[in-house]
Design a protein around this motif. Structure first.
Motif, short mmCIF file in Angstrom:
data_model
loop_
_atom_site.label_atom_id
_atom_site.label_comp_id
_atom_site.label_asym_id
_atom_site.label_seq_id
_atom_site.Cartn_x
_atom_site.Cartn_y
_atom_site.Cartn_z
N HIS A 1 -4.13 3.31 -4.51
CA HIS A 1 -4.28 4.75 -3.91
C HIS A 1 -5.04 4.55 -2.56
N LEU A 2 -5.75 3.46 -2.22
CA LEU A 2 -6.52 3.39 -1.01
C LEU A 2 -6.23 3.09 0.16
N ASP A 3 -6.41 3.56 1.38
CA ASP A 3 -5.91 3.07 2.67
C ASP A 3 -6.88 1.78 3.07
N ALA A 4 -6.81 1.14 4.04
CA ALA A 4 -7.53 -0.05 4.33
C ALA A 4 -9.14 0.13 4.27
N ALA A 5 -9.54 1.24 4.84
CA ALA A 5 -11.03 1.62 5.01
C ALA A 5 -11.77 1.81 3.68
N ALA A 6 -10.79 2.44 2.79
CA ALA A 6 -11.33 3.01 1.63
C ALA A 6 -11.44 1.74 0.42
N LEU A 7 -10.28 0.84 0.71
CA LEU A 7 -10.21 -0.48 -0.09
C LEU A 7 -11.32 -1.23 0.38
N ALA A 8 -11.68 -1.36 1.62
CA ALA A 8 -12.73 -2.28 2.05
C ALA A 8 -14.20 -1.62 1.38
N SER A 9 -14.32 -0.50 1.50
CA SER A 9 -15.53 0.24 0.79
C SER A 9 -15.60 -0.04 -0.55
N PHE A 10 -14.50 0.36 -1.34
CA PHE A 10 -14.34 0.34 -3.01
C PHE A 10 -14.73 -1.24 -3.31
N THR A 11 -14.15 -1.91 -2.81
CA THR A 11 -14.01 -3.58 -3.12
C THR A 11 -15.60 -4.03 -3.09
N GLU B 1 -4.67 -11.04 1.50
CA GLU B 1 -4.90 -11.24 2.96
C GLU B 1 -5.93 -10.09 3.37
N VAL B 2 -5.70 -8.84 2.44
CA VAL B 2 -6.60 -7.81 3.01
C VAL B 2 -7.91 -8.03 2.51
N LEU B 3 -8.09 -8.41 1.11
CA LEU B 3 -9.31 -8.51 0.40
C LEU B 3 -10.41 -10.04 0.97
N GLY B 4 -9.34 -10.82 1.35
CA GLY B 4 -10.15 -11.94 1.98
C GLY B 4 -10.65 -13.22 1.07
N ASP B 5 -11.27 -14.25 1.67
CA ASP B 5 -11.29 -15.53 0.96
C ASP B 5 -12.29 -15.23 -0.41
N ARG B 6 -13.22 -14.18 -0.36
CA ARG B 6 -14.09 -14.12 -1.56
C ARG B 6 -13.45 -13.73 -2.98
N TRP B 7 -12.17 -13.18 -2.70
CA TRP B 7 -11.52 -12.64 -3.77
C TRP B 7 -10.09 -13.56 -3.84
N GLN B 8 -10.11 -13.85 -5.49
CA GLN B 8 -8.81 -14.52 -5.92
C GLN B 8 -7.84 -13.42 -6.35
N VAL B 9 -6.73 -13.55 -6.01
CA VAL B 9 -5.52 -12.72 -6.47
C VAL B 9 -4.48 -13.45 -7.15
N GLU B 10 -4.55 -13.13 -8.64
CA GLU B 10 -3.40 -13.80 -9.47
C GLU B 10 -2.53 -12.59 -10.03
N ARG B 11 -1.61 -13.26 -10.69
CA ARG B 11 -0.59 -12.63 -11.46
C ARG B 11 -0.64 -12.65 -12.92
N PRO B 12 -1.47 -12.21 -13.80
CA PRO B 12 -1.76 -12.45 -14.88
C PRO B 12 -0.40 -12.18 -15.75
N VAL B 13 0.49 -11.40 -15.40
CA VAL B 13 1.66 -11.05 -16.49
C VAL B 13 2.53 -10.55 -15.28
N PRO B 14 3.78 -10.31 -15.59
CA PRO B 14 4.69 -9.88 -14.46
C PRO B 14 4.51 -8.62 -13.98
N PHE B 15 4.64 -8.48 -12.59
CA PHE B 15 4.57 -7.10 -11.86
C PHE B 15 3.16 -6.58 -11.97
N ARG B 16 2.07 -7.60 -12.30
CA ARG B 16 0.74 -7.12 -12.24
C ARG B 16 -0.05 -7.96 -11.41
N LEU B 17 -0.92 -7.57 -10.52
CA LEU B 17 -1.81 -8.16 -9.85
C LEU B 17 -3.49 -8.11 -10.28
#
Length: 238
Positions: A146-156, A214-230
């Protein structure tokens, strides 16, 4: 320049789309039906069963005291209720708080059968940080797209400030296969709701794995726990 979805299909994330249920003037009966039916749909496609089993339950089991878990953007409250039930089944002492700034979602959440371990509040991450709240785990479901770049950075950033342990943000992964399967699979659940239109728009707004990393940066790990999900995760600072 943003390239619109009608020109690119699913090759590019379409941040211009807005979901019908986000309109303050949308049909209230259809909205309430959508929020209630999310409980069924999320059980089928959200992947939280695997995330709870592999990530959240082991973390909560480490505590020798009742843990506190926060669900940011908890919507109609179905995820909190589901996870609370799983934790109780496993004998884990957990206090759950679901917060959402939308009064319509809050009304649906608070109408659910109350339990001593679950609280819902009409609030957001910024307000919780301002009053000095801290939680052992902070989670969200279907918020990031739901979030644009600025809102995503703030939320995380705020979610990490609120956690003394782990942060787990789960969302859809954009793909043509997910779009095609959802188009067909949602049909039995869609009448009287926004599930079909908004679900397809959500997929078009969602990230691919490398994009979110790429958006979240090195502090975050992005996985695919099940198909079609991050699943975007990190440990708290310190």
């Amino acid at each position: 320049m943003t390239v619109t979805a009608h020109r690119t299909g699913l090759a590019v994330r379409d941040e211009q789309l807005r979901e019908l249920m986000d309109d303050p003037g949308c049909d209230r009966r259809r909205l309430d039906a959508t929020l209630r039916r999310f409980g069924t749909v999320n059980r089928l496609v959200s992947g939280w069963g695997a995330v709870y089993r592999d990530r959240l339950r082991p973390f909560l089991a480490e505590h020798g005291r009742p843990a506190r878990v926060l669900d940011l953007g908890s919507g109609g409250g179905d995820l909190v209720v589901r996870l609370a039930g799983l934790a109780a089944r496993d004998g884990l002492a957990v206090e759950w708080l679901g917060v959402d700034p939308d009064p319509r979602a809050h009304a649906v959440a608070t109408a659910r059968a109350p339990t001593p371990s679950i609280t819902f509040e009409q609030s957001d991450a910024e307000a919780l940080v301002a009053r000095g709240e801290r939680f052992d785990a902070v989670i969200s479901n279907h918020v990031l797209h739901h979030l644009d770049a600025a809102a995503l950075a703030s939320f995380t950033s705020l979610s990490a400030q609120l956690s003394s342990g782990i942060v787990l943000h789960s969302d859809i992964e954009r793909s043509r296969t997910a779009y095609a399967l959802y188009t067909v699979g949602i049909t039995p659940f869609a009448p009287g709701t926004f599930l079909r239109t908004d679900g397809l728009r959500s997929i078009r707004r969602s990230f691919r794995r490398h994009e979110l990393g790429e958006v979240l940066g090195d502090r975050w790990q992005v996985e695919r726990p099940v198909p079609f999900r991050l699943l975007a995760s990190r440990r708290a600072d310190g």
